[in-house]
Motif scaffolding. Structure first.
Motif, PDB file in Angstrom:
ATOM      1  N   SER A  95       0.859  -0.597   0.058  1.00 23.93           N
ATOM      2  CA  SER A  95       0.064   0.077  -0.012  1.00 23.93           C
ATOM      3  C   SER A  95       0.581   1.793  -0.484  1.00 23.93           C
ATOM      4  O   SER A  95       2.224   1.356   0.645  1.00 23.93           O
ATOM      5  CB  SER A  95      -0.846  -0.022   1.158  1.00 23.93           C
ATOM      6  N   ILE A  96       0.090   2.067  -0.441  1.00 21.11           N
ATOM      7  CA  ILE A  96       1.263   3.355  -0.959  1.00 21.11           C
ATOM      8  C   ILE A  96       0.517   4.648  -0.958  1.00 21.11           C
ATOM      9  O   ILE A  96      -0.396   4.677  -1.190  1.00 21.11           O
ATOM     10  CB  ILE A  96       1.502   3.224  -2.339  1.00 21.11           C
ATOM     11  N   LEU A  97       1.051   5.757  -0.044  1.00 24.20           N
ATOM     12  CA  LEU A  97       0.878   6.976   0.139  1.00 24.20           C
ATOM     13  C   LEU A  97       1.276   8.356  -0.320  1.00 24.20           C
ATOM     14  O   LEU A  97       2.549   8.236   0.081  1.00 24.20           O
ATOM     15  CB  LEU A  97       0.245   7.567   1.539  1.00 24.20           C
ATOM     16  N   PRO A 116       7.964  -7.963  -0.619  1.00 22.73           N
ATOM     17  CA  PRO A 116       8.164  -6.688  -1.792  1.00 22.73           C
ATOM     18  C   PRO A 116       8.512  -6.329  -2.433  1.00 22.73           C
ATOM     19  O   PRO A 116       8.703  -7.711  -3.600  1.00 22.73           O
ATOM     20  CB  PRO A 116       8.324  -5.647  -0.399  1.00 22.73           C
ATOM     21  N   ILE A 117       7.282  -5.526  -4.002  1.00 24.26           N
ATOM     22  CA  ILE A 117       7.845  -5.577  -5.261  1.00 24.26           C
ATOM     23  C   ILE A 117       8.894  -3.736  -5.190  1.00 24.26           C
ATOM     24  O   ILE A 117       8.836  -3.149  -4.299  1.00 24.26           O
ATOM     25  CB  ILE A 117       6.780  -5.211  -6.619  1.00 24.26           C
ATOM     26  N   LYS A 118      10.017  -4.764  -6.179  1.00 22.23           N
ATOM     27  CA  LYS A 118      10.102  -2.540  -6.700  1.00 22.23           C
ATOM     28  C   LYS A 118       9.556  -1.749  -7.214  1.00 22.23           C
ATOM     29  O   LYS A 118       9.245  -1.619  -8.737  1.00 22.23           O
ATOM     30  CB  LYS A 118      11.720  -3.025  -7.805  1.00 22.23           C
ATOM     31  N   VAL A 119       9.307  -0.408  -7.172  1.00 25.73           N
ATOM     32  CA  VAL A 119       8.214   0.175  -7.841  1.00 25.73           C
ATOM     33  C   VAL A 119       8.887   1.741  -7.243  1.00 25.73           C
ATOM     34  O   VAL A 119       9.861   1.567  -6.278  1.00 25.73           O
ATOM     35  CB  VAL A 119       7.035   0.132  -6.984  1.00 25.73           C
ATOM     36  N   SER A 120       8.285   2.733  -7.931  1.00 16.84           N
ATOM     37  CA  SER A 120       8.697   3.940  -7.880  1.00 16.84           C
ATOM     38  C   SER A 120       8.455   4.444  -7.031  1.00 16.84           C
ATOM     39  O   SER A 120       9.450   5.472  -6.485  1.00 16.84           O
ATOM     40  CB  SER A 120       8.497   4.597  -8.954  1.00 16.84           C
ATOM     41  N   SER A 121       7.175   4.667  -6.227  1.00 14.21           N
ATOM     42  CA  SER A 121       6.473   4.887  -5.140  1.00 14.21           C
ATOM     43  C   SER A 121       6.901   4.292  -3.628  1.00 14.21           C
ATOM     44  O   SER A 121       5.904   3.633  -3.358  1.00 14.21           O
ATOM     45  CB  SER A 121       5.190   4.880  -5.082  1.00 14.21           C
ATOM     46  N   GLU A 122       7.794   4.743  -3.976  1.00 13.14           N
ATOM     47  CA  GLU A 122       8.893   4.256  -1.531  1.00 13.14           C
ATOM     48  C   GLU A 122       8.748   4.943  -1.386  1.00 13.14           C
ATOM     49  O   GLU A 122       9.038   6.536  -1.841  1.00 13.14           O
ATOM     50  CB  GLU A 122      10.078   3.387  -2.519  1.00 13.14           C
ATOM     51  N   GLN A 123       9.263   5.050   0.080  1.00 16.72           N
ATOM     52  CA  GLN A 123       8.994   6.270   1.027  1.00 16.72           C
ATOM     53  C   GLN A 123      10.014   7.136   0.553  1.00 16.72           C
ATOM     54  O   GLN A 123      11.280   7.035   0.583  1.00 16.72           O
ATOM     55  CB  GLN A 123       9.367   5.399   2.636  1.00 16.72           C
ATOM     56  N   ASP A 190       6.394   1.494 -13.938  1.00 20.00           N
ATOM     57  CA  ASP A 190       7.272   0.660 -13.268  1.00 20.00           C
ATOM     58  C   ASP A 190       6.383  -0.696 -13.791  1.00 20.00           C
ATOM     59  O   ASP A 190       5.422  -1.082 -14.565  1.00 20.00           O
ATOM     60  CB  ASP A 190       7.557   0.188 -12.156  1.00 20.00           C
ATOM     61  N   TYR A 191       7.429  -1.372 -15.602  1.00 16.34           N
ATOM     62  CA  TYR A 191       7.291  -2.526 -16.442  1.00 16.34           C
ATOM     63  C   TYR A 191       6.279  -3.752 -15.101  1.00 16.34           C
ATOM     64  O   TYR A 191       7.432  -3.893 -13.992  1.00 16.34           O
ATOM     65  CB  TYR A 191       8.293  -3.032 -16.844  1.00 16.34           C
ATOM     66  N   GLY A 192       5.290  -4.427 -15.350  1.00 19.47           N
ATOM     67  CA  GLY A 192       4.755  -5.222 -14.609  1.00 19.47           C
ATOM     68  C   GLY A 192       4.221  -5.108 -13.633  1.00 19.47           C
ATOM     69  O   GLY A 192       3.883  -6.387 -12.241  1.00 19.47           O
ATOM     70  N   VAL A 193       4.077  -3.896 -13.048  1.00 18.81           N
ATOM     71  CA  VAL A 193       3.262  -3.425 -12.115  1.00 18.81           C
ATOM     72  C   VAL A 193       1.642  -2.873 -12.194  1.00 18.81           C
ATOM     73  O   VAL A 193       1.582  -2.256 -12.874  1.00 18.81           O
ATOM     74  CB  VAL A 193       4.144  -2.488 -11.167  1.00 18.81           C
TER      75      VAL A 193
END
Length: 243
Positions: A95-97, A116-123, A190-193
């Motif tokens: 979940s992302i805020l 967890p997955i590697k996404v651009s939206s990290e804290q 992000d590819y695959g997300v």
């Protein structure tokens, strides 16, 4: 105690009982009218109570000032933490805020899943506001003028084949998001997300953030879309109730 009785008087006011008389308060509190009147006099002198009309009292405007102070001290990531953890537990995904910031978006908090997955939206990350469910859930409610300004600024660029690069296409897409009440993204940044997102509004109906769920495409495609959207909606309401 005198202070306790005074607080009990204030607690009698609510959305259904916005104005009350001294006899009504005395009956509710099972106290003599003379005692209630003494406390009301002090509350009125201090601005906590106003005489709405002869014999009828309501809460004073000082509460608007106090409410503003409370709102200024609200820490959005802290307020959202419990709802985000429950959202991650329920969906099994991250979940992302996100909050808007100068034609971009900033990730305030993220609760990763057990895988967890590697996404651009990290804290702490600054991310594009034109791609991904989290970002589009914000952009959809920022007004067409902001969207046009964004696309004219030259900052919109291709991240994947799914990134929306045309202004007209984006405006149409954002209108669909407003109609549905949620956003969807498949590999836009992000590819695959795959991700789903919803806006968060405060008590003044002002856009403050977005909440989303993101996971790998192969896993997200096996989940029921309506269930994910419903679960996000529940989390958003929990957060909004505290704003």
């Amino acid at each position: 105690m005198s202070a306790e009785k005074t607080l009990e008087i204030l607690e009698q006011f609510d959305f259904e009982s916005r104005t009350l008389s001294v006899p009504e308060l005395a009956a509710k509190l099972q106290q003599p009218q003379s005692s209630v009147y003494r406390h009301m006099r002090v509350l009125k002198e201090k601005g906590y109570i106003i005489e709405y009309s002869p014999g009828l009292y309501s809460l004073g405007y000082i509460f608007l000032k106090l409410a503003k102070i409370v709102k200024m001290d609200i820490d959005l990531p802290v307020v959202s933490q419990e709802a985000m953890r429950e959202l991650t537990r329920s969906t099994g995904e991250t979940s992302i805020l996100l909050v808007p910031s100068n034609l971009q978006a900033v990730c305030l908090a993220a609760v990763p899943s057990g895988h967890p997955i590697k996404v651009s939206s990290e804290q702490g990350n600054i991310v594009p506001i034109y791609g991904g469910a989290s970002s589009k859930a914000l952009l959809a409610y920022m007004g067409d003028q902001v969207v046009e300004e964004l696309y004219l600024s030259g900052t919109v660029k291709k991240h994947t084949d799914q990134t929306i690069l045309d202004l007209g296409d984006m405006l149409h897409h954002l209108e669909e998001i407003r109609q549905k009440g949620y956003s969807f993204s498949d590999s836009e940044i992000d590819y695959g997300v795959i991700s789903y997102g919803m806006p968060i509004f405060d008590s003044d109906n002002k856009l403050v953030a977005s909440l989303s769920v993101a996971g790998p495409k192969e896993r997200m495609e096996k989940k029921e879309m309506n269930e994910i959207v419903h679960t996000i909606k529940i989390a958003v309401k929990k957060i909004e109730n505290q704003l």
